[in-house]
Enzyme design. Structure first.
Site, PDB file in Angstrom:
ATOM      1  N   ASP A 278       0.825  -1.215   0.000  1.00  0.00           N
ATOM      2  CA  ASP A 278       0.000   0.000   0.000  1.00  0.00           C
ATOM      3  C   ASP A 278       0.861   1.267   0.000  1.00  0.00           C
ATOM      4  O   ASP A 278       1.994   1.247   0.481  1.00  0.00           O
ATOM      5  CB  ASP A 278      -0.912  -0.033   1.241  1.00  0.00           C
ATOM      6  CG  ASP A 278      -2.069   0.936   1.126  1.00  0.00           C
ATOM      7  OD1 ASP A 278      -2.338   1.427   0.010  1.00  0.00           O
ATOM      8  OD2 ASP A 278      -2.707   1.214   2.154  1.00  0.00           O
TER       9      ASP A 278
ATOM     10  N   ASN B  90     -11.000  -2.215  -5.273  1.00  0.00           N
ATOM     11  CA  ASN B  90     -10.218  -1.268  -6.089  1.00  0.00           C
ATOM     12  C   ASN B  90     -10.854  -1.019  -7.466  1.00  0.00           C
ATOM     13  O   ASN B  90     -10.515  -0.038  -8.135  1.00  0.00           O
ATOM     14  CB  ASN B  90      -8.766  -1.736  -6.266  1.00  0.00           C
ATOM     15  CG  ASN B  90      -7.918  -1.655  -5.011  1.00  0.00           C
ATOM     16  OD1 ASN B  90      -7.008  -2.460  -4.801  1.00  0.00           O
ATOM     17  ND2 ASN B  90      -8.182  -0.680  -4.158  1.00  0.00           N
TER      18      ASN B  90
HETATM   19  C1  IPE Z   1      -5.439  -2.597  -0.126  1.00  0.00           C
HETATM   20  O1  IPE Z   1      -5.109  -1.267  -0.279  1.00  0.00           O
HETATM   21  C2  IPE Z   1      -5.400  -3.304  -1.424  1.00  0.00           C
HETATM   22  C3  IPE Z   1      -4.088  -3.433  -2.024  1.00  0.00           C
HETATM   23  C4  IPE Z   1      -2.950  -3.068  -1.513  1.00  0.00           C
HETATM   24  C5  IPE Z   1      -4.087  -4.050  -3.310  1.00  0.00           C
HETATM   25  P1  IPE Z   1      -6.228  -0.128  -0.392  1.00  0.00           P
HETATM   26  O2  IPE Z   1      -5.503   1.148  -0.554  1.00  0.00           O
HETATM   27  O3  IPE Z   1      -7.207  -0.486  -1.434  1.00  0.00           O
HETATM   28  O4  IPE Z   1      -6.926  -0.228   1.036  1.00  0.00           O
HETATM   29  P2  IPE Z   1      -7.832   0.816   1.790  1.00  0.00           P
HETATM   30  O5  IPE Z   1      -8.886   1.273   0.837  1.00  0.00           O
HETATM   31  O6  IPE Z   1      -6.960   1.951   2.224  1.00  0.00           O
HETATM   32  O7  IPE Z   1      -8.371   0.066   2.961  1.00  0.00           O
HETATM   33  C1  IPE Z   2      -1.623   0.359  -3.312  1.00  0.00           C
HETATM   34  O1  IPE Z   2      -1.405   1.723  -3.309  1.00  0.00           O
HETATM   35  C2  IPE Z   2      -1.905  -0.190  -4.695  1.00  0.00           C
HETATM   36  C3  IPE Z   2      -3.311  -0.560  -4.911  1.00  0.00           C
HETATM   37  C4  IPE Z   2      -4.258  -0.529  -4.026  1.00  0.00           C
HETATM   38  C5  IPE Z   2      -3.659  -0.986  -6.225  1.00  0.00           C
HETATM   39  P1  IPE Z   2      -2.587   2.782  -3.271  1.00  0.00           P
HETATM   40  O2  IPE Z   2      -2.947   3.129  -4.664  1.00  0.00           O
HETATM   41  O3  IPE Z   2      -3.701   2.289  -2.434  1.00  0.00           O
HETATM   42  O4  IPE Z   2      -1.863   3.989  -2.573  1.00  0.00           O
HETATM   43  P2  IPE Z   2      -2.483   5.011  -1.514  1.00  0.00           P
HETATM   44  O5  IPE Z   2      -3.035   4.200  -0.388  1.00  0.00           O
HETATM   45  O6  IPE Z   2      -3.557   5.783  -2.231  1.00  0.00           O
HETATM   46  O7  IPE Z   2      -1.332   5.863  -1.109  1.00  0.00           O
HETATM   47 MG    MG Z   3      -4.082   2.474  -0.443  1.00  0.00          MG
END
Ligand code: IPE
Ligand code: IPE
Ligand code: MG
Length: 263
Positions: free
Chosen positions: A25, A73
């Site tokens: 993340d 997502n």
């Molecule tokens: C969790 O991250 C999913 C992945 C890392 C693929 P998110 O960024 O989607 O999680 P939330 O929404 O902050 O809980």
């Molecule tokens: C994790 O990074 C990747 C996916 C969830 C696909 P994020 O895209 O969630 O990054 P933040 O949480 O917005 O920084």
């Molecule tokens: Mg995230």
């Protein structure tokens, strides 16, 4: 000596986690901090995947699970989802040769039918080509949701009861685990989440019942092989009690010896 080699010396090779899972993340925040579009963060993040897969493989970790894209997502802006799918396609296409050469066996778990036919074709091809490999098993969770996985498993169990393949009384935790995407794999021993979020975000809900958690502020694109070793060292210092007392585990004389409810 490099920091990596210093840390490597501290890793107990006899007590490696069999299964390390990572919630990768923080890509978006990494990009935003640099006034870049979020996709740049995902690009940088995919380079880190390569490094950590190599590190896990060199260490001899049996299973490395990576949460790459959740079912939730799909609700992100269309451009971001499209870019992520393209990146995944590119990663699999370009990296598959390296993965296979390094003895890695690749599996993808999740709601694969929601992915494009082209991506499905590539996934099937890479998984088939790496099937006979005996090195680290890399499991990429794609369009994955723990609740979805459990619901699918429940449906399959019910179908098997209806088909008289199993009876209701056969169903126990061990058997139920065989209906999950992760059938045959050990549960994660260690779950790493980058970017400081203290939540599970629907990842491997069943499998992490007794998993040790390691949460770091580091954003995924900044995550290093050194920090991966630090997470393992932290894991190795912990006492996994599985509901027992510390005394039971260390075989110290039981401090409750002689205690009885009647006293
Ligand atoms: C969790 O991250 C999913 C992945 C890392 C693929 P998110 O960024 O989607 O999680 P939330 O929404 O902050 O809980
Ligand atoms: C994790 O990074 C990747 C996916 C969830 C696909 P994020 O895209 O969630 O990054 P933040 O949480 O917005 O920084
Ligand atoms: Mg995230």
């Amino acid at each position: 000596m490099s920091l990596y080699n210093e840390l490597l010396k501290k890793v107990d090779k006899e007590n490696l986690p069999s299964h390390v899972a990572i919630i990768m993340d923080g890509n978006g925040r990494w990009a935003q901090k640099r006034k870049l579009v979020r996709v740049r963060g995902h690009e940088q993040g995919s380079k880190v995947v390569k490094r950590i897969v190599e590190t896990a493989s060199n260490l001899g970790i049996s299973v490395l699970s990576l949460y790459a894209f959740s079912k939730e997502n799909w609700n992100r802006p269309r451009e971001e989802v499209d870019a992520l799918m393209q990146l995944l396609h590119h990663y699999l296409l370009v990296e598959s040769r390296n993965l296979i050469k390094n003895g890695i066996r690749l599996s993808i778990i999740g709601d694969l039918k929601s992915l494009s036919p082209k991506l499905n074709e590539l996934i099937a091809d890479v998984c088939a080509r790496s099937k006979k490999n005996t090195g680290t098993r890399v499991v990429i969770a794609l369009s994955y949701s723990g609740r979805y996985e459990i619901t699918q498993a429940v449906k399959e169990v019910v179908r098997d009861v209806q088909r008289h393949r199993i009876s209701v009384d056969d169903v126990d935790e061990q058997m139920f685990g065989q209906y999950l995407f992760t059938r045959g794999l050990p549960d994660p021993d260690l779950l790493i989440r980058t970017s400081a979020e203290k939540r599970i975000s629907n990842f491997m809900l069943w499998q992490i019942a007794y998993t040790e958690l390691y949460i770091t502020k580091t954003l995924w694109p900044d995550f290093t092989k050194e920090e991966f070793l630090k997470a393992i060292i932290s894991y190795q210092k912990r006492e996994r009690r599985f509901g027992m007392t510390g005394d039971q585990l260390s075989r110290r004389p039981d401090s409750f010896r002689g205690y009885s409810l009647n006293e």
